[in-house]
Structures are given as C-alpha cells and as structure tokens.
Design a protein around this motif. Structure first.
Motif, short mmCIF file in Angstrom:
data_model
loop_
_atom_site.label_atom_id
_atom_site.label_comp_id
_atom_site.label_asym_id
_atom_site.label_seq_id
_atom_site.Cartn_x
_atom_site.Cartn_y
_atom_site.Cartn_z
N TYR A 285 1.18 -1.15 0.11
CA TYR A 285 -0.10 0.10 0.13
C TYR A 285 1.08 1.15 -0.16
O TYR A 285 1.99 1.17 0.37
CB TYR A 285 -1.10 0.07 1.31
N SER A 291 -6.87 3.59 2.44
CA SER A 291 -6.97 4.84 1.85
C SER A 291 -7.20 5.06 0.45
O SER A 291 -6.66 3.98 -0.23
CB SER A 291 -6.42 5.86 2.58
N THR A 292 -7.76 6.18 -0.13
CA THR A 292 -7.70 6.35 -1.50
C THR A 292 -6.58 7.54 -1.57
O THR A 292 -7.08 8.63 -1.13
CB THR A 292 -9.17 6.79 -2.09
N SER A 294 -3.90 9.77 -4.37
CA SER A 294 -3.41 10.19 -5.60
C SER A 294 -2.19 11.01 -5.35
O SER A 294 -2.34 12.11 -4.52
CB SER A 294 -4.44 11.01 -6.34
N ALA A 312 -1.21 6.24 -7.67
CA ALA A 312 -2.64 6.09 -7.05
C ALA A 312 -2.65 4.69 -6.35
O ALA A 312 -2.17 3.80 -6.67
CB ALA A 312 -3.71 6.35 -8.27
N TYR A 313 -3.55 4.91 -5.43
CA TYR A 313 -3.77 3.64 -4.35
C TYR A 313 -5.01 3.84 -3.94
O TYR A 313 -5.66 4.81 -3.35
CB TYR A 313 -2.77 3.51 -3.26
N ALA A 314 -5.91 2.52 -4.13
CA ALA A 314 -7.25 2.55 -3.34
C ALA A 314 -7.85 1.13 -3.16
O ALA A 314 -7.32 0.22 -3.81
CB ALA A 314 -8.26 3.27 -4.52
N ASP A 316 -10.74 -1.72 -3.81
CA ASP A 316 -11.50 -1.74 -4.85
C ASP A 316 -12.07 -3.08 -4.95
O ASP A 316 -11.86 -4.03 -4.05
CB ASP A 316 -11.00 -1.53 -6.19
N SER A 324 -6.86 -4.60 -3.46
CA SER A 324 -5.96 -3.28 -3.30
C SER A 324 -5.44 -2.85 -4.43
O SER A 324 -4.95 -4.05 -5.07
CB SER A 324 -5.07 -3.33 -1.91
#
Length: 405
Positions: A285, A291-292, A294, A312-314, A316, A324
C-alpha cells in the motif's frame, strides 16, 4: 525394488525413496520426505533414533498466465533473480528446452503440454490457445507429482521446429513456476497453485508493442500484424483472458492517461491488483492502508521528464473479490532515485531498506525497468519470496510439533 537413503542434519533430515520404474505418465518413483528424529532411551541406558517422517515439505507452486509476447520471460528472470542464482536450461539436455533451473526455482513452460505440434494444429484448424491442442490431464498429473516430490519426464514442445521432442527429466524443486497460456484454466491445476499471477496487457498496448516488434524487427506489414492479432482474439477471449478472475495478483498494463490520445505504447499506466484476505500474502500500500490516494511525487526528489509520473492507491472490487490497487502512470528517468518512491510504499516484504531499488538497478536493461511493469514485477517477486518463506516456516513448525508427540 525401492531403495531409501537418509541424509541428516542436526535437526532436519531428508529421506529419498527411489524406484527405477516409471509410471505410464512419466513419473519417477522418487520422493523427498523431510522428518525430525528424537532419541528413545532404553533400559540399559543407551538410546536409538526414532524417526518420524512427514511428507509436508512439498514444492511451492506458482502460476503465471499471459498471452504470447506479454512479458512472461522478463517476469521469470526478475522472479528467479530475487531468489538468487542464475536460471539456466537443464545442463546436457535439449538445447531447445523451454525449462529454466536455478538453485531454488524451476520454471516450466506450459507450451510443453501441447498435444498437437504445429502441423497438427494447422490440420485440425485450432490455435495453441484452444484447449483441444493441449493435454491438461498430463499437465495436472505432472504438476501434482512435482508438488508431491516426485520427478517426472516432462514433454518438450520445440518452438524452433514446431515439433514435440522427447521428454526431459524434471526433479522436484523448492519452487516450481508454471508459466504459459493456461496455468489457471483447468480447475485441478488451479487448485495446486500456492499463488497465481496474470499479466493483463490491454489490446491497445499489445497492438502497439506488436507493431514495434514485428514491423521494426521482423519486417512484417501492418496488415499482417492486424490479421495475426484478429485471428487469435476469439480464442484469447474465450480461454486465456477469463483466467484473470482467478489470479491472486494481476498486473494490468494500459495506455497512459498523462498524454491525451496517446497510442504509441511507450508511456504506460500500470495497475497492480492484489487480492485481499489471502493467507500468505498481504497487499502493498501507499502511505495509508485502505485509503484512497493520488500522489504526484516531488519534482525535486524524483527526476521526471514529460509527461511526469503519477501514483494512485485505493481499495476496490475485481470480479467480486475485495482487492487493493496500486497504480503508476509514467516512467522513471533515473532508477537510482526510485528509493524515494520505495520509501513511501509499505508491506513490500523486503529484507532491507532499498531492496526494490537494488533489484531494479540490477536489471536496468530488462524491458519495463523504467515504468510500472518492472516495478510491480519486482514487488510481486519479493512478495512470492515472502510467501515461500511463510509456507516453509509453517511446515517446519508442523514437523517440530509432530516430533513432540
């Protein structure tokens, strides 16, 4: 008659059981069984060893699926490098063998389980992607045998001649990687996998890559390239692409969003899709887990020419699975500055600070080393090493516990 030889270390021992006979499916009756021993005291004060054998030390099996020309070979080179030792074809064997062997890993190409040679496929009007051109029964039986510690005589598909060559002996490794078109197609084979990866190259990028390779390097016409892609597409859509829903990790390669209308495939947007809830795998992560995010890295700490880099990371969902997703769009100008990005990623399963950067610099000449394909392949390789070590520790603990009984 079977023979048994015992080799010992202070705490862990190996028992090799070998029979000269082979089964009809090409298996050698040879098993590697790890066990512990303890001494039983006799009334006279002496002692004798009491051996408790366990077949728990099975080979760890990794599956890698992708279409032809999508980077499987490069990924294998990165993965075997993480474990150390050079991966080479079997010594003294067929010079056209597809197998790669290192100290820890053996990589076998599932093309070797083609049941039809090149002429046979043409005569029957099927592609290599079609299940009818592959022997899934033999694939399952031999992968299972290797996982259980039994050597096999694996067939060889000769990519040079298009023929089926005589088989080669494959002994059970610590880690077996099966790579090719169909590692997750057959449910029986899929069940044998300890971890699975799918390389998902978008149609736009695949087309751009094929044009660059076949037009520039092989002199093919644009029309012939389009015809080749279109001819494979129905079977790819039917038999290869659906496997990604079963993968534990997917590396998805897409056109960049940093350059509007770009179709050259030189700048890439790459997504690492990681399944949640796996026993021996925890997703990487960025900054804050769950978390979401950018993130455009600081230009003072990371040299970026046009069009720059964006991460970016989120969390889904992917085929109804919680995942993730870590994303990188753009490319690096200087790999030695990758340490700045690495320092913001967590749960990388590295052995020391900067190991991801070291691995990337070590293979800076590999395709994709300046973008997310190389970065995410390296990260997945490190996660697979961690998975292997976790499984090994669990099995060792189980053997130690059994020795107490």
């Amino acid at each position: 008659m079977a023979t048994c030889a015992v080799y010992t270390t202070p705490s862990l021992h190996s028992c090799f059981i070998t029979s000269p006979a082979k089964t009809s499916l090409g298996f050698h009756q040879r098993q590697v069984i790890f066990f512990t021993s303890r001494r039983l005291t006799k009334r006279g004060g002496g002692s004798t060893p009491a051996v408790s054998c366990s077949a728990e030390a099975k080979t760890v099996v990794i599956g890698l699926a992708a279409d032809s020309g999508c980077g499987k070979s490069t990924f294998m080179r990165r993965l075997t490098s993480v474990f150390g030792g050079a991966a080479e074809p079997p010594k003294g064997g067929n010079p056209d063998s597809n197998t790669l062997i290192s100290d820890t890993t053996t990589v076998i190409c599932l093309d070797d389980y083609h049941s039809l040679d090149r002429t046979g496929r043409k005569e029957k009007g099927v592609t290599a992607l079609d299940p009818r051109a592959n022997d899934f029964d033999l694939m399952y039986e031999q992968v299972k045998a290797l996982k259980d510690g039994v050597a096999v005589d694996k067939p060889i598909y000769n990519h040079v001649t298009g023929l089926l060559d005589p088989p080669e002996l494959i002994r059970p490794p610590k880690i077996l990687v099966i790579e090719g078109l169909h590692p997750m197609f057959d449910p029986r084979v899929r069940e044998l996998l300890d971890f699975s990866i799918y390389l998902d190259i978008s149609n736009e990028v695949k087309f751009a890559w094929k044009i660059q390779r076949d037009m520039a390097e092989r002199g093919h016409s644009l029309e012939s390239i389009k015809a080749s892609i279109e001819a494979r597409k129905p079977d790819f859509d039917a038999y290869i692409d659906p496997q990604k829903q079963h993968a534990d990790a997917v590396i998805e390669v897409l056109p960049t969003q940093l350059i509007p209308g770009d179709n050259e495939g030189k700048v890439l947007r790459v997504r690492l899709i990681m399944k949640e809830g796996l026993k021996h795998f925890s997703p990487v992560y960025l900054f804050d887990e769950g978390s979401t995010i950018s993130w455009i890295p600081c230009g003072r700490k990371l040299t970026c020419s046009y069009p720059g880099i964006k991460f970016a990371y989120a969390p889904d969902t992917y085929y109804n699975n919680e995942v993730s997703v870590l994303e990188m769009d753009g490319q690096f100008d200087r790999l030695d500055e990758l340490i700045y990005v690495e320092s913001h990623l967590s749960d990388l399963s590295t052995k020391f600070y900067g190991e991801v950067t070291q691995q990337m610099l070590k293979h800076s000449d590999f395709p994709g080393s300046n973008n997310g394909t190389g970065l995410f392949q390296t990260i997945v390789g490190l996660k697979i090493r961690d998975l292997y070590e976790q499984i090994g520790a669990e099995r060792a603990a189980a053997v130690a516990e059994a020795a107490k009984v």
